[in-house]
Design a protein around this motif. Structure first.
Motif, PDB file in Angstrom:
ATOM      1  N   THR A  85       0.864  -1.182   0.000  1.00 11.73           N
ATOM      2  CA  THR A  85       0.000   0.000   0.000  1.00 11.73           C
ATOM      3  C   THR A  85       0.890   1.218   0.000  1.00 11.73           C
ATOM      4  O   THR A  85       1.850   1.291   0.764  1.00 11.73           O
ATOM      5  CB  THR A  85      -0.902   0.053   1.238  1.00 11.73           C
ATOM      6  OG1 THR A  85      -1.777  -1.064   1.222  1.00 11.73           O
ATOM      7  CG2 THR A  85      -1.733   1.338   1.233  1.00 11.73           C
ATOM      8  N   ASP A 140      -0.031   8.889  -0.325  1.00 17.25           N
ATOM      9  CA  ASP A 140       0.469  10.141  -0.866  1.00 17.25           C
ATOM     10  C   ASP A 140      -0.581  11.215  -0.661  1.00 17.25           C
ATOM     11  O   ASP A 140      -1.771  10.937  -0.691  1.00 17.25           O
ATOM     12  CB  ASP A 140       0.754   9.963  -2.359  1.00 17.25           C
ATOM     13  CG  ASP A 140       1.257  11.243  -2.981  1.00 17.25           C
ATOM     14  OD1 ASP A 140       2.244  11.774  -2.461  1.00 17.25           O
ATOM     15  OD2 ASP A 140       0.656  11.701  -3.951  1.00 17.25           O
ATOM     16  N   GLY A 191       0.040  10.762 -12.094  1.00 18.64           N
ATOM     17  CA  GLY A 191       0.231  10.988 -10.678  1.00 18.64           C
ATOM     18  C   GLY A 191      -0.395  12.265 -10.154  1.00 18.64           C
ATOM     19  O   GLY A 191      -1.202  12.236  -9.253  1.00 18.64           O
ATOM     20  N   ARG A 221      -4.212  10.082  -1.491  1.00 19.95           N
ATOM     21  CA  ARG A 221      -4.244   8.930  -2.377  1.00 19.95           C
ATOM     22  C   ARG A 221      -3.644   7.705  -1.721  1.00 19.95           C
ATOM     23  O   ARG A 221      -2.680   7.808  -0.976  1.00 19.95           O
ATOM     24  CB  ARG A 221      -3.446   9.221  -3.639  1.00 19.95           C
ATOM     25  CG  ARG A 221      -4.150  10.143  -4.567  1.00 19.95           C
ATOM     26  CD  ARG A 221      -3.371  10.232  -5.836  1.00 19.95           C
ATOM     27  NE  ARG A 221      -2.142  10.931  -5.590  1.00 19.95           N
ATOM     28  CZ  ARG A 221      -1.776  12.031  -6.239  1.00 19.95           C
ATOM     29  NH1 ARG A 221      -2.562  12.533  -7.152  1.00 19.95           N
ATOM     30  NH2 ARG A 221      -0.648  12.608  -5.989  1.00 19.95           N
ATOM     31  N   THR A 222      -4.193   6.570  -2.027  1.00 21.69           N
ATOM     32  CA  THR A 222      -3.532   5.314  -1.695  1.00 21.69           C
ATOM     33  C   THR A 222      -3.469   4.480  -2.964  1.00 21.69           C
ATOM     34  O   THR A 222      -4.407   4.471  -3.758  1.00 21.69           O
ATOM     35  CB  THR A 222      -4.261   4.522  -0.603  1.00 21.69           C
ATOM     36  OG1 THR A 222      -5.486   4.038  -1.134  1.00 21.69           O
ATOM     37  CG2 THR A 222      -4.551   5.376   0.610  1.00 21.69           C
ATOM     38  N   ILE A 223      -2.351   3.791  -3.141  1.00 19.53           N
ATOM     39  CA  ILE A 223      -2.166   2.939  -4.305  1.00 19.53           C
ATOM     40  C   ILE A 223      -2.041   1.502  -3.829  1.00 19.53           C
ATOM     41  O   ILE A 223      -1.243   1.213  -2.932  1.00 19.53           O
ATOM     42  CB  ILE A 223      -0.902   3.336  -5.077  1.00 19.53           C
ATOM     43  CG1 ILE A 223      -1.038   4.768  -5.553  1.00 19.53           C
ATOM     44  CG2 ILE A 223      -0.663   2.385  -6.244  1.00 19.53           C
ATOM     45  CD1 ILE A 223       0.227   5.296  -6.162  1.00 19.53           C
ATOM     46  N   VAL A 271      -5.929   3.213  -7.662  1.00 16.82           N
ATOM     47  CA  VAL A 271      -5.634   4.455  -6.954  1.00 16.82           C
ATOM     48  C   VAL A 271      -6.907   4.950  -6.312  1.00 16.82           C
ATOM     49  O   VAL A 271      -7.875   5.269  -7.008  1.00 16.82           O
ATOM     50  CB  VAL A 271      -5.083   5.539  -7.901  1.00 16.82           C
ATOM     51  CG1 VAL A 271      -4.760   6.808  -7.128  1.00 16.82           C
ATOM     52  CG2 VAL A 271      -3.858   5.025  -8.634  1.00 16.82           C
ATOM     53  N   GLU A 272      -6.918   4.986  -4.985  1.00 22.11           N
ATOM     54  CA  GLU A 272      -8.053   5.604  -4.295  1.00 22.11           C
ATOM     55  C   GLU A 272      -7.723   7.049  -4.051  1.00 22.11           C
ATOM     56  O   GLU A 272      -6.655   7.377  -3.528  1.00 22.11           O
ATOM     57  CB  GLU A 272      -8.340   4.920  -2.958  1.00 22.11           C
ATOM     58  CG  GLU A 272      -9.541   5.542  -2.257  1.00 22.11           C
ATOM     59  CD  GLU A 272      -9.687   5.088  -0.808  1.00 22.11           C
ATOM     60  OE1 GLU A 272      -9.693   3.872  -0.581  1.00 22.11           O
ATOM     61  OE2 GLU A 272      -9.792   5.964   0.077  1.00 22.11           O
ATOM     62  N   ASN A 273      -8.628   7.915  -4.436  1.00 21.38           N
ATOM     63  CA  ASN A 273      -8.369   9.340  -4.420  1.00 21.38           C
ATOM     64  C   ASN A 273      -9.470  10.037  -3.634  1.00 21.38           C
ATOM     65  O   ASN A 273     -10.639   9.949  -4.000  1.00 21.38           O
ATOM     66  CB  ASN A 273      -8.381   9.841  -5.869  1.00 21.38           C
ATOM     67  CG  ASN A 273      -7.397  10.928  -6.073  1.00 21.38           C
ATOM     68  OD1 ASN A 273      -7.290  11.834  -5.252  1.00 21.38           O
ATOM     69  ND2 ASN A 273      -6.666  10.855  -7.166  1.00 21.38           N
ATOM     70  N   TRP A 317     -12.126   5.553  -7.183  1.00 22.46           N
ATOM     71  CA  TRP A 317     -11.172   4.465  -7.385  1.00 22.46           C
ATOM     72  C   TRP A 317     -10.886   4.360  -8.873  1.00 22.46           C
ATOM     73  O   TRP A 317     -11.808   4.095  -9.658  1.00 22.46           O
ATOM     74  CB  TRP A 317     -11.732   3.138  -6.878  1.00 22.46           C
ATOM     75  CG  TRP A 317     -11.868   3.095  -5.390  1.00 22.46           C
ATOM     76  CD1 TRP A 317     -10.918   2.709  -4.490  1.00 22.46           C
ATOM     77  CD2 TRP A 317     -13.011   3.454  -4.627  1.00 22.46           C
ATOM     78  NE1 TRP A 317     -11.410   2.824  -3.211  1.00 22.46           N
ATOM     79  CE2 TRP A 317     -12.683   3.271  -3.270  1.00 22.46           C
ATOM     80  CE3 TRP A 317     -14.291   3.920  -4.950  1.00 22.46           C
ATOM     81  CZ2 TRP A 317     -13.592   3.549  -2.247  1.00 22.46           C
ATOM     82  CZ3 TRP A 317     -15.175   4.187  -3.942  1.00 22.46           C
ATOM     83  CH2 TRP A 317     -14.838   4.000  -2.602  1.00 22.46           C
ATOM     84  N   PHE A 366       3.299   5.798 -11.442  1.00 24.05           N
ATOM     85  CA  PHE A 366       3.002   6.844 -10.463  1.00 24.05           C
ATOM     86  C   PHE A 366       4.299   7.465  -9.980  1.00 24.05           C
ATOM     87  O   PHE A 366       5.254   6.750  -9.675  1.00 24.05           O
ATOM     88  CB  PHE A 366       2.238   6.241  -9.284  1.00 24.05           C
ATOM     89  CG  PHE A 366       1.795   7.254  -8.281  1.00 24.05           C
ATOM     90  CD1 PHE A 366       0.608   7.937  -8.456  1.00 24.05           C
ATOM     91  CD2 PHE A 366       2.578   7.537  -7.182  1.00 24.05           C
ATOM     92  CE1 PHE A 366       0.201   8.882  -7.543  1.00 24.05           C
ATOM     93  CE2 PHE A 366       2.175   8.491  -6.262  1.00 24.05           C
ATOM     94  CZ  PHE A 366       0.982   9.164  -6.448  1.00 24.05           C
ATOM     95  N   ASP A 417       6.421  10.329  -7.457  1.00 28.42           N
ATOM     96  CA  ASP A 417       6.332  10.969  -6.149  1.00 28.42           C
ATOM     97  C   ASP A 417       7.725  11.419  -5.740  1.00 28.42           C
ATOM     98  O   ASP A 417       8.719  10.787  -6.079  1.00 28.42           O
ATOM     99  CB  ASP A 417       5.790   9.960  -5.131  1.00 28.42           C
ATOM    100  CG  ASP A 417       5.693  10.566  -3.762  1.00 28.42           C
ATOM    101  OD1 ASP A 417       5.058  11.613  -3.625  1.00 28.42           O
ATOM    102  OD2 ASP A 417       6.280   9.986  -2.828  1.00 28.42           O
TER     103      ASP A 417
END
Lengths: 239, 239
Positions: A230, A233, B80, B179-181, B205-207, B221, B231, B233
């Motif tokens: 997981t 960001d 991203g 965000r979580t990936i 990707v949850e945004n 999602w 992605f 960062d």
DNA sequence: GCCGATTTGTCCGTATGTATC
DNA sequence: CGATACATACGGACAAATCGG
């Protein structure tokens, strides 16, 4: 970190996480915080900026600074921040061990240079490590370190924590990291060293880290089994 | 954005990307920049902070500010930043179309609330969209918008760009995004709407985005086919 | 090893602008 | 319109780290 603004940041962060300033409410205004902490406007703003960058609050001109951090969200199996594998494992409440699979000095040829971002001819230390926790081999790290930055490093140290050694013994400070996340098919090598079950793809994090002098000294590919990956960001649009 | 510091940031960024200040060299000192731009110390520092946050430079106390941005690195298929799907597709040089698969108003029950971060009882707009580019259906977006924030939205608008509508027509500003990936197995639904070839997993990707008032107004999602997902960062350790 | 010049890091106090209510 | 609150900028001061003589 002895800066005042950073202490204020940590204090406010604690209060947010403890629920003193709940989700969607406004924290005290800048002028109130100035009185509370006995510093100036600018110092408070500095602390608020860090809170914003870390996704805890959001400020609205003319209204106030609102808490946008939600308890419960973003907790388990997070391997995002710049931190050692040990730190991440500990934070996730897991016993972790590391097995060193390769440890050799190489000179960057064109292929390595293109992949890592180092220059052709740079002397590098190539390290491969397997991370074991929660009962399985779950992460496969392939790293290239700039040799001149990791003097005295041994496989034994690598099996503990390279970063703790670099920061402790060599006084190096890791500061900035450029990352890319992709998904790749598992190779035969991946299947050999990791407990992949029936997964045929991996989450791959490429990490290029710079030391406190701004010198690129490491490129690592961390190959994660998907169910233990997981990444977190927070992004800010515009300025 | 009329701020001085931001203009300076953009100017320095341009010079770095144009090679005026090459990789690993030092940019002019703060005092020189003060003279060059005719502003104060603090304003220059503000610009430098943004450059640092975006991974262009790294500063070393007592020495200077070094460029750590490398040309060529980080370019294609990057999804991203907070930007519209159209923006991302255009930057990657791709013709893109969107098909709206669902468009319905719902009231959040416990399951939806837990998943999205909204509260039980919130009125939401549920939208599902399929992104087509480079000759295939590659991204499947499932979104929940706070209904009160998307008044007047229609399926036709959703097939163009929801964000351009929200920012243009409704004057809403999107600012912060958590965000979580993760990686997930493709569902039967994924296989139905996407051209998955033989991939059996997706990058998800949850945004969670917040508007300029700090109100959580969207959870999406985005389910990406792995070969089209990258992605980016940059992280900063410590403060 | 010391000193001084340079450079970045932090903080103060003040002033003005802009958005909200 | 005025009070409140955040945003930007100025100018000055000192601390801390680096580097060269």
């Amino acid at each position: 970190m002895k800066a005042i603004y950073y202490d204020i940041y940590k204090d406010l962060r604690e209060k947010i996480m403890a629920g003193v300033y709940p989700y969607q409410t406004f924290i005290p205004s800048e002028s109130k915080l100035v009185m509370e902490y006995g510093c100036t406007h600018n110092t408070i703003r500095r602390a608020l900026q860090v809170l914003m960058l870390h996704g805890f609050v959001h400020s609205v001109r003319g209204k106030g600074v609102r808490v946008i951090w939600q308890a419960g969200h973003r907790t388990r199996f997070v391997f995002g921040d710049i931190e050692t594998f040990r730190e991440a494992a500990a934070r996730n409440g897991l016993e972790a061990t590391t097995q060193v699979r390769a440890f050799e000095y190489v000179v960057a040829d064109k292929r390595i240079a293109d992949a890592t971002g180092f220059a052709v001819g740079d002397e590098l230390l190539h390290v491969e490590r397997i991370r074991h926790f929660d009962g399985a081999n779950l992460i496969f790290d392939k790293s290239y370190f700039r040799a001149s930055c990791v003097e005295g490093l041994t496989p034994e140290i690598a099996s503990d924590s390279i970063f703790i050694y670099l920061e402790g013994e060599l006084g190096m400070e890791v500061t900035i990291s450029n990352r890319t996340i992709t998904m790749e098919y598992a190779t035969a090598e991946d299947r050999e060293v990791l407990d992949l079950l029936d997964f045929d793809m991996l989450a791959v994090v490429e990490n290029r880290t710079f030391n406190s002098e701004g010198v690129h000294f490491e490129t690592t590919w961390s190959r994660h089994r998907p169910d233990y990956f997981t990444f977190l960001d927070t992004a800010v649009r515009g300025c």
